[in-house]
Design a protein around this motif. Structure first.
Motif, PDB file in Angstrom:
ATOM      1  N   SER A  40       0.656  -1.393  -0.278  1.00 48.79           N
ATOM      2  CA  SER A  40      -0.244  -0.159   0.481  1.00 48.79           C
ATOM      3  C   SER A  40       1.132   1.183  -0.123  1.00 48.79           C
ATOM      4  N   MET A  42       1.009   3.495   1.415  1.00 47.45           N
ATOM      5  CA  MET A  42       1.208   4.396   3.002  1.00 47.45           C
ATOM      6  C   MET A  42       2.026   3.591   3.564  1.00 47.45           C
ATOM      7  N   ARG A  68      -0.454  -7.931  -3.605  1.00 47.40           N
ATOM      8  CA  ARG A  68      -0.643  -8.305  -2.311  1.00 47.40           C
ATOM      9  C   ARG A  68      -0.760  -9.609  -2.973  1.00 47.40           C
ATOM     10  N   MET A  86      -1.879   1.900  -7.073  1.00 47.65           N
ATOM     11  CA  MET A  86      -2.677   2.629  -5.361  1.00 47.65           C
ATOM     12  C   MET A  86      -2.109   4.290  -5.695  1.00 47.65           C
ATOM     13  N   TRP A 185      -9.028   0.627   9.883  1.00 48.36           N
ATOM     14  CA  TRP A 185      -7.603  -0.008   8.979  1.00 48.36           C
ATOM     15  C   TRP A 185      -6.492  -0.020   9.645  1.00 48.36           C
ATOM     16  N   ASN A 236     -10.300   4.447   0.271  1.00 51.51           N
ATOM     17  CA  ASN A 236     -10.758   4.209   0.834  1.00 51.51           C
ATOM     18  C   ASN A 236     -10.258   5.150   1.963  1.00 51.51           C
ATOM     19  N   VAL A 238      -8.447   6.293   4.948  1.00 52.56           N
ATOM     20  CA  VAL A 238      -8.559   6.668   6.444  1.00 52.56           C
ATOM     21  C   VAL A 238      -7.630   7.821   6.918  1.00 52.56           C
ATOM     22  N   ASP A 258      -5.170   9.016   5.117  1.00 54.79           N
ATOM     23  CA  ASP A 258      -4.160   7.993   4.378  1.00 54.79           C
ATOM     24  C   ASP A 258      -5.615   7.641   3.857  1.00 54.79           C
ATOM     25  N   PHE A 259      -4.942   7.872   1.974  1.00 55.31           N
ATOM     26  CA  PHE A 259      -6.249   7.921   1.261  1.00 55.31           C
ATOM     27  C   PHE A 259      -5.644   7.045   0.522  1.00 55.31           C
ATOM     28  N   GLY A 260      -6.384   5.967  -0.361  1.00 55.67           N
ATOM     29  CA  GLY A 260      -5.462   4.704  -1.490  1.00 55.67           C
ATOM     30  C   GLY A 260      -7.126   4.367  -2.448  1.00 55.67           C
TER      31      GLY A 260
HETATM   32  N1  SER Z   1      -3.577   2.197   3.662  1.00 56.92           N
HETATM   33  C1  SER Z   1      -5.481   2.186   3.144  1.00 56.92           C
HETATM   34  C2  SER Z   1      -5.590   1.650   2.170  1.00 56.92           C
HETATM   35  O1  SER Z   1      -4.716   0.302   1.755  1.00 56.92           O
HETATM   36  C3  SER Z   1      -5.432   3.945   2.246  1.00 56.92           C
HETATM   37  O2  SER Z   1      -4.169   4.272   1.584  1.00 56.92           O
HETATM   38  O3  SER Z   1      -6.350   0.966   1.592  1.00 56.92           O
END
Ligand code: SER
Length: 629
Positions: A40, A42, A68, A86, A185, A236, A238, A258-260
């Motif tokens: 991710s 972050m 992943r 992402m 999260w 998402n 967070v 934290d946006f993804g």
């Molecule tokens: N940490 C969150 C995710 O992986 C948003 O970046 O979905």
């Protein structure tokens, strides 16, 4: 709208809102003991979410290639991929919920032109036991945003999202509260599994509605977080405002966002097409598969999805220098390629197949990721080599199967044996099952469950083995682990001072019970050396030396401060250096992500540092285990 355009629009949009575009991390971190793959955006930002100052400021954005491996077995549906990009934006103690929600909304509706009525959102229902309130604040912001767009936005409490749900959604409902399985999260999932020391928080997810036609009734009625195929999570947000402690959760000093959002998913939402394999980053691969196999995607969706996903991932991994092997990341690459070969065989794709597909992938990505193009020939040769090996493995697996076939007549072959065939010989389950049928052998009725059970046991074993890999070998950030971490720096310094100045760290694993430390040397330590090292560490603890850190340029750290650090080519431009002692009494100076105690006296607490074991780890590497006793 194609993905390359969306990526560009996103980065420009957030740049326009004061964000610095930061370099993405490598996807494969081969020499880094802390993690296998970047999963991710972050992940590289953890220390900054916890409070360290980021050199680029408080507003950051990027597009991070992610992998992943835990999703490998989910590939085949319309939305999962192992590799994805992402899109991410972060506020490190700067803006919070309202700015984030409004910005993402603006991006979706103005830049991607999504219809507001197609957007659904979820928020965290709260957790009384841990004192985390229901996120009414986010829900209320969303309600205002929808109202301004003229869309009715009823709020509903769903709680847990289970398959087979009979409730579905009712007219006018738009904002859904779910429990921590959906809307909390941390890098290890829900509240109970949040790792101690980690940043975490409630999140608010955004879903795109592809309508009834995309709904698979096998999952019950559709609601945003159900697995129905109708709603696709496209982002998402967070609200990272907590840190997990030993006993619960504490508020961080700064409130972060934290946006993804998955680029592939945002693309198909913009196209209003419920299949990520129809987006511009995957469809050209599918098209090529159709041409090569003379088969239609619509008749072979699962196979073609697996092949295109896995090959794309393999190309990225191999471009970053990874080669197939039997351990860690190399094993994952091997698994991907072997699955591809088996599926491809089904479609009649055998000869020169990798060499045909890799150029398609490099054409798609070459603009934004030029090395995919420049390393194309090397990547093809890595993949082809693996294919040759695997064809040999298939032949060996068949021989083992023959042995089973020659056992007592009517003997049942169970799932555990099939697992062994896969695990030991690389002979895949589905091929084994087919071959067993062809030979008229008896297969246990419960082979699938037995296979799963054996696989589950193996997973548990490997999870335990990879525990503590995330952050500098620290299993958690409990008080004792932090003490052991500082003690490890003292041990390292004492080894260099007393035994050999050339000694370098080769690995560390630190738990609340002990520290384990690997270092380079081609001989055993003598008992006298062990005693002298212990004595030195205890002296330094007794002297109660200050432990300080500073953030500096990487060259300054090495050249001027003389800091040690074993991953020189992996560090960014700025690093943190931890120094133990001061002035003429500096005993240790290391590039390290922390955390550490503030002064060495805090390590002992009436106890003594003791090396409890010294042994060989591998060629040229010794391992010591030490405890405070
Ligand atoms: N940490 C969150 C995710 O992986 C948003 O970046 O979905």
């Amino acid at each position: 709208m194609d993905s390359n355009t969306i990526r560009e629009k996103y980065l420009k949009f957030f740049e326009g809102k004061g964000h610095k575009i930061v370099e993405p991390a490598n996807l494969v971190l081969e020499d880094d003991p802390t993690t296998l793959f970047t999963g991710s955006g972050m992940q590289p930002l953890m220390p900054y979410l916890l409070g360290r100052k980021h050199p680029e400021g408080e507003r950051l954005a990027n597009s991070q290639p992610c992998f992943r491996s835990q999703d490998i077995d989910d590939i085949g549906d319309n939305r999962h991929t192992t590799f994805f990009e992402m899109l991410g934006n972060w506020s490190l103690g700067d803006y919070f919920k309202e700015f984030q929600i409004r910005s993402f909304w603006q991006f979706l509706t103005e830049e991607l032109r999504l219809a507001p009525s197609k957007i659904y959102v979820t928020c965290f229902i709260g957790d009384e036991e841990n004192g985390i309130p229901r996120d009414d604040e986010a829900a209320e912001i969303w309600q205002k945003v929808f109202k301004e767009a003229g869309v009715s936005a009823g709020i509903v409490e769903i709680g847990s999202a289970v398959d087979g749900d009979e409730r579905g959604i009712k007219s006018g409902e738009r904002i859904f509260f779910y429990d921590d399985k959906e809307n909390w999260w941390s890098r290890a999932g829900g509240i109970a599994t949040t790792p101690v020391g980690d940043p975490c928080g409630p999140d608010s997810e955004v879903f795109y509605d592809f309508g009834e036609a995309a709904h698979d009734p096998a999952y019950g009625k559709a609601h945003p977080a159900s697995d129905s195929g109708r709603f696709l999570e496209i982002g998402n947000q967070v609200f990272m405002q907590y840190r997990r402690t030993e006993s619960g959760f504490e508020l961080l000093e700064q409130k972060n966002v934290d946006f993804g959002g998955g680029l592939e998913r945002l693309t198909v939402a913009a196209m209003d097409t419920p299949d990520v394999f129809k987006g511009s980053l995957l469809e050209p691969i599918i098209d090529k598969l159709e041409v090569l196999s003379h088969q239609d995607y619509s008749d072979h969706k699962v196979e073609m999805r697996i092949i295109s996903d896995h090959l794309r991932a393999a190309v990225f991994l191999a471009t970053q220098g990874l080669t197939p092997s039997n351990k860690a990341q190399g094993y994952v690459l091997r698994r991907l390629l072997r699955r591809v070969i088996v599926k491809a065989q089904r479609l009649g794709l055998v000869d020169n197949f990798f060499a045909e597909i890799v150029p398609v992938v490099s054409e798609i990505y070459g603009g934004f990721y030029p090395t995919i193009k420049t390393r194309e020939a090397e990547v093809i040769s890595v993949l082809v080599r693996e294919e040759t090996l695997f064809r040999k493995a298939l032949a060996r697996g068949l021989r083992e199967l023959e042995k089973l076939a020659n056992g007592p007549e009517g003997e049942v072959i169970d799932g555990e044996e099939l697992f062994k065939l896969q695990d030991t010989y690389g002979f895949p389950l589905e091929v084994a099952v087919e071959e067993i049928k062809i030979r008229g052998l008896v297969l246990s009725e419960k082979y699938a469950q037995e296979f799963e059970a054996a696989l589950g046991e193996q997973r548990e074993r490997s999870q335990t083995a990879s525990k503590g890999m995330f952050k500098g070998g620290l299993e958690d950030e409990s008080e004792m682990t932090i003490k052991y971490h500082t003690a490890a720096h003292l041990l390292d310094a004492a080894l260099r001072l007393i035994v050999d100045p050339k000694i370098a760290q080769k690995g560390a694993n630190i738990t609340p019970e002990r520290l384990r430390y690997d270092f380079s040397i081609d001989r055993k330590l003598t008992p006298e050396e062990i005693a002298a090292v212990e004595q030195k560490v205890n002296e330094w603890i007794e002297a109660d030396l200050p432990v300080t850190f500073e953030e500096v340029d990487v060259d300054y750290a090495f050249e001027t401060l003389g800091a040690h650090g074993v991953f020189r080519d992996k560090y960014g431009d700025r690093v943190t250096v931890y120094t133990i002692g001061s002035g003429d009494d500096v005993v240790s100076c290391e590039i390290c992500g922390g955390p550490h105690v503030k002064h060495t006296g805090a390590i002992a607490d009436g106890k003594m540092f003791k090396i409890v074991k010294e042994e060989s780890s591998s060629a040229g590497v010794r391992r010591v285990k030490a405890q405070l006793q």
